[in-house]
Design a protein around this motif. Structure first.
Motif, short mmCIF file in Angstrom:
data_model
loop_
_atom_site.label_atom_id
_atom_site.label_comp_id
_atom_site.label_asym_id
_atom_site.label_seq_id
_atom_site.Cartn_x
_atom_site.Cartn_y
_atom_site.Cartn_z
N UNK A 1 -3.42 -17.24 -1.67
CA UNK A 1 -2.86 -17.24 -0.70
C UNK A 1 -1.58 -16.75 -0.92
N UNK A 2 -1.30 -16.57 -2.63
CA UNK A 2 -0.50 -16.03 -2.77
C UNK A 2 -1.20 -13.63 -2.42
N UNK A 3 -2.20 -13.71 -2.80
CA UNK A 3 -3.00 -12.35 -2.86
C UNK A 3 -3.01 -11.87 -1.39
N UNK A 4 -3.24 -13.41 -0.32
CA UNK A 4 -3.82 -12.94 1.04
C UNK A 4 -2.55 -12.37 1.77
N UNK A 5 -1.07 -13.23 1.10
CA UNK A 5 0.19 -12.69 2.25
C UNK A 5 0.18 -11.50 1.44
N UNK A 6 -0.14 -11.30 0.22
CA UNK A 6 0.29 -9.37 -0.34
C UNK A 6 -0.48 -8.94 0.29
N UNK A 7 -1.32 -8.40 0.50
CA UNK A 7 -2.42 -8.56 1.40
C UNK A 7 -3.02 -8.19 2.76
N UNK A 8 -1.47 -8.48 3.53
CA UNK A 8 -1.17 -8.83 4.94
C UNK A 8 -1.74 -7.45 6.00
N UNK A 9 -2.80 -8.14 6.95
CA UNK A 9 -3.17 -6.65 7.28
C UNK A 9 -1.87 -5.42 7.44
N UNK A 10 -0.66 -5.70 8.29
CA UNK A 10 0.44 -4.50 7.93
C UNK A 10 -0.29 -3.21 6.34
N UNK A 11 0.27 -4.22 5.95
CA UNK A 11 0.01 -3.40 4.03
C UNK A 11 -1.17 -2.55 3.88
N UNK A 12 -2.38 -3.50 4.01
CA UNK A 12 -3.36 -2.85 3.50
C UNK A 12 -3.74 -1.64 4.59
N UNK A 13 -3.22 -1.47 6.06
CA UNK A 13 -3.83 -0.41 6.66
C UNK A 13 -2.37 0.71 5.94
N UNK A 14 -1.62 0.35 5.22
CA UNK A 14 -0.96 1.35 4.54
C UNK A 14 -1.33 1.74 3.55
N UNK A 15 -2.18 1.48 3.01
CA UNK A 15 -2.26 1.65 1.46
C UNK A 15 -3.78 2.10 0.88
N UNK A 16 -3.51 3.07 -0.27
CA UNK A 16 -4.22 4.43 0.09
C UNK A 16 -5.04 3.97 -1.32
N UNK A 17 -6.33 3.98 -0.16
CA UNK A 17 -8.12 3.67 -0.84
C UNK A 17 -8.41 5.04 -1.41
N UNK A 18 -7.80 5.82 -1.87
CA UNK A 18 -8.00 6.88 -3.04
C UNK A 18 -7.39 6.61 -4.46
N UNK A 19 -6.89 5.86 -4.06
CA UNK A 19 -5.78 5.44 -5.36
C UNK A 19 -6.51 4.34 -5.66
N UNK A 20 -6.75 3.12 -4.50
CA UNK A 20 -7.66 1.81 -5.05
C UNK A 20 -9.05 2.59 -5.62
#
Length: 402
Positions: free
Chosen positions: A250-269
């Motif tokens: 639940x903690x990480x699901x809240x952290x990785x909400x759709x808007x946060x993942x959409x704005x994330x950087x796949x290259x850094x990932x």
């Protein structure tokens, strides 16, 4: 018709068998040396160095993990001829086989090769590995010198795990602070490979010569098994995720909400993946094979990603369960089973794709339901690293590194 031509079909059928997992070892295990005798005859009957090298390599594969093997008839004479070959591969393979056959001259030559700085580093490392695999004590004594040669440092560190050496803890710990990250990790893993070494590692942890954070969780598990409570008194309690699983997801699901993942950087990932995951998992054709390949996994599903990241031991496929081996001389090796036949097993670890252990050297082994992947991987990351990693894991094609 030459002997080589006469037996060409049989020879290449045998060569094919030697390269099939386990087939070559079964020939040796059955004490049927007729097939190897045929190969030796073939090697001596052709001047084609590429054919000679392939046949000799096949013999080496068939003898992998074996010690004190009786040499085929005529090998002594043939090996002297092969030692003068224009092909470096032929010379090296022949020397390696002679070592396995117990040729004292070949062993002495191999020891000289390991110490000769003019020889290519790769050849010195492979020769050292073979000597140590034969439990050569002279080679083990050379490690305290070889460890200071940058090209051989990693091989020397790992070599201390293969052959017990009472000098190992002092040599490794005294150099630890000057080593790079990969070498330091190899030191920790080597010190965790034997109880006597582990006792020295525990003292180094107490003296802050090595920090607890430098001990990966999967290595800490092994150390706890070796040393018991006195290890956890210094290292701290190992993470137990089961009871907190739902809370963490639940903690990480809240952290990785759709808007946060959409704005994330796949290259850094991808960079995070390379640092924390790629040693064990293949994604887009790159990575290790200690854990399941992720390319075709259900990576679009956030619940799937989080469950397998938070609690990787929940449902481990049998092929990826941790195999723990204790050898008769006290070495502990943990990995996943890559190969097994009548004479040896091969384990795959995050740092070494092939750790060969002769069955005659095994005291006992057990299979754990636990994954090699430690619990709590995400807890060691910064929040943005977790989000970037999730973004990368959900991609459908490879991205560039930052």
């Amino acid at each position: 018709m030459t002997m080589y031509a006469k037996h060409a079909v049989t020879i290449f059928m045998l060569l094919g068998l030697l390269f099939v997992q386990g087939a070559g070892e079964d020939v040796v295990a059955s004490n049927d040396f007729e097939s190897f005798q045929l190969v030796v005859t073939a090697v001596g009957s052709t001047t084609d160095t590429s054919v000679q090298a392939a046949l000799l390599k096949g013999m080496l594969l068939g003898l992998e993990g074996r010690r004190s093997v009786r040499a085929p008839e005529g090998w002594s004479t043939l090996s002297n001829t092969l030692a003068c070959s224009t092909s470096a591969s032929v010379r090296q393979h022949a020397l390696a086989l002679s070592q396995i056959f117990g040729d004292t001259v070949a062993v002495a030559s191999a020891l000289e090769c390991v110490q000769d700085s003019s020889v290519a580093a790769a050849q010195r490392c492979s020769t050292l590995s073979l000597l140590l695999g034969q439990q050569n004590q002279e080679a083990s004594q050379l490690l305290k010198v070889l460890i200071d040669e940058p090209a051989l440092t990693l091989s020397a560190i790992r070599g201390y795990a293969v052959v017990r050496n009472d000098e190992a803890p002092a040599v490794l710990i005294s150099r630890y602070s000057k080593l790079n990250a990969q070498q330091q990790r190899a030191v920790v893993e080597t010190l965790a490979s034997r109880k006597a070494y582990a006792e020295a590692l525990l003292e180094a942890l107490k003296m802050n010569q090595i920090q607890p954070s430098a001990v990966p969780v999967q290595v800490a598990r092994s150390l706890k098994n070796l040393l018991g409570k006195k290890f956890t008194d210094v290292y701290g309690a190992l993470p137990v995720v089961g009871a907190e699983r739902e809370h963490l997801i639940k903690k990480y699901k809240k952290l990785c909400k759709p808007s946060a993942v959409a704005a994330a950087d796949a290259s850094r990932g991808r960079a995070v993946f390379q640092k924390t995951c790629a040693a064990c998992h293949v994604l887009y054709g790159e990575g290790g094979k200690v854990g399941p390949e992720l390319t075709g996994a259900n990576r679009a599903n956030l619940d799937y990603i989080l469950l397998n990241s938070v609690y990787p031991s929940l449902d481990v496929p049998h092929a990826y369960r941790t195999v723990s081996v204790l050898t008769v001389d006290g070495r502990v090796v943990n990995g996943v089973l890559a190969e097994e036949d009548g004479t040896k097993i091969v384990l795959r670890t995050p740092e070494q794709p092939r750790v060969v252990i002769a069955k005659e050297d095994i005291d006992f082994r057990k299979i754990s339901p636990q994954s090699m992947m430690p619990d709590g991987q995400l807890d060691a990351m910064k929040p943005q690293e977790v989000i970037d990693l999730v973004k990368y894991l959900r991609t459908t094609e490879q991205v560039e590194l930052p």
